[in-house]
Design an enzyme around this catalytic site. Structure first.
Site, mmCIF file in Angstrom:
data_model
loop_
_atom_site.group_PDB
_atom_site.id
_atom_site.type_symbol
_atom_site.label_atom_id
_atom_site.label_comp_id
_atom_site.label_asym_id
_atom_site.label_seq_id
_atom_site.Cartn_x
_atom_site.Cartn_y
_atom_site.Cartn_z
ATOM 1 N N ARG A 148 57.951 27.754 19.957
ATOM 2 C CA ARG A 148 58.388 27.354 21.298
ATOM 3 C C ARG A 148 57.688 28.208 22.357
ATOM 4 O O ARG A 148 58.272 28.524 23.390
ATOM 5 C CB ARG A 148 59.909 27.473 21.440
ATOM 6 C CG ARG A 148 60.703 26.451 20.651
ATOM 7 C CD ARG A 148 60.503 25.049 21.197
ATOM 8 N NE ARG A 148 61.285 24.058 20.456
ATOM 9 C CZ ARG A 148 60.815 23.370 19.422
ATOM 10 N NH1 ARG A 148 59.573 23.578 19.000
ATOM 11 N NH2 ARG A 148 61.577 22.490 18.812
ATOM 12 N N TYR A 151 57.063 26.356 25.807
ATOM 13 C CA TYR A 151 58.378 25.920 26.269
ATOM 14 C C TYR A 151 59.215 27.121 26.703
ATOM 15 O O TYR A 151 59.775 27.136 27.808
ATOM 16 C CB TYR A 151 59.093 25.146 25.159
ATOM 17 C CG TYR A 151 60.457 24.625 25.557
ATOM 18 C CD1 TYR A 151 60.574 23.540 26.424
ATOM 19 C CD2 TYR A 151 61.629 25.200 25.069
ATOM 20 C CE1 TYR A 151 61.818 23.053 26.791
ATOM 21 C CE2 TYR A 151 62.877 24.716 25.427
ATOM 22 C CZ TYR A 151 62.972 23.645 26.289
ATOM 23 O OH TYR A 151 64.203 23.163 26.654
#
Length: 249
Positions: A148, A151
């Protein structure tokens, strides 16, 4: 009616948390402007729920954002919900992936806030309260998660943007908070699960990281959305509010 006489704009209202939030706010008496880049996903909202108006909006297009702000009345609430979840480590992010994620997850919120803030400050002077809510995540400056990278980076930036806006306008009746959900069962999540090499295992992994033993539903998230957009939270600003099922205990 907790949102009576409040006008609230929500981005990415075509599905998932955005759609559920539009419905929840309308049911609490708000005039809701539900926007999405996809006309098809928001086309039926206005007919389904009284109090919802729809508008096609690409939050990555500054001209569209400014044009919408110019034709709408001043807002009492703004929920910046649009975003994208990229899967991968720092070694698996292309320049295009990075630029797209930063633009949609962070810069779009900057555009929206800049365009709608003057009217919201006017409303704050009239009513004593106006509220901006930005979609962040538990995957941010709060906690790191594998795959991630971009993100989490962008959602950490959302928290920073939120605190900056909150600090700059706290004396003018304008509040700004960030919503930080855990793993929510939405069409976006289902799409990511379906794209996994082993979708069954991927779903089990998502559930396993939730101490409560299940994914969140959108109905687990919307009560906090309503609260943070209402005058009930008038003494709450600059906060990253977690709804994560205990992941970050």
């Amino acid at each position: 009616m907790r949102l009576q006489n409040r006008t609230i704009l929500i981005t990415a209202a075509g599905q998932g948390i955005g759609r559920a939030s539009a419905i929840a706010c309308a049911r609490e008496g708000a005039r809701v402007i539900a926007t999405d880049v996809n006309a098809g996903t928001i086309g039926t909202l206005g007919a389904e729920v009284p109090g919802i108006e729809t508008a096609v909006l690409d939050v990555r297009d500054d001209g569209q954002v400014r044009a919408l702000a110019a034709r709408l009345p001043a807002l009492d609430g703004l929920f910046n919900c649009a975003g994208f979840v990229h899967h991968g480590t720092v070694m698996e992010i292309s320049d295009a992936d990075w630029d797209f994620s930063v633009d949609l997850n962070v810069t779009s919120m900057f555009r929206m806030i800049r365009a709608f803030l003057p009217g919201m400050l006017d409303r704050a002077r009239e009513t004593g309260d106006a509220s901006i809510l930005n979609m962040a995540s538990m995957a941010s400056s709060i906690k790191g998660f594998p795959n991630r990278c971009v993100y989490g980076t962008t959602k950490a930036a959302v928290i920073g943007l939120t605190k900056s806006v909150a600090a700059d306008f706290v004396k003018q009746g304008l509040r700004c908070n960030a919503l930080c959900p855990g793993t929510v069962d939405t069409p976006s999540l289902r799409g990511r699960i379906a794209q996994a090499a082993d979708p069954v295992a991927a779903e089990k992994d998502f559930i396993a990281r939730q101490p409560m033993g299940r994914l969140a539903t959108v109905e687990d998230i919307t009560p906090l959305v309503v609260f943070l957009l209402s005058a009930e939270s008038r003494f709450v600003t600059g906060q990253a509010s977690l709804v994560d099922g205990g992941v970050t205990i």
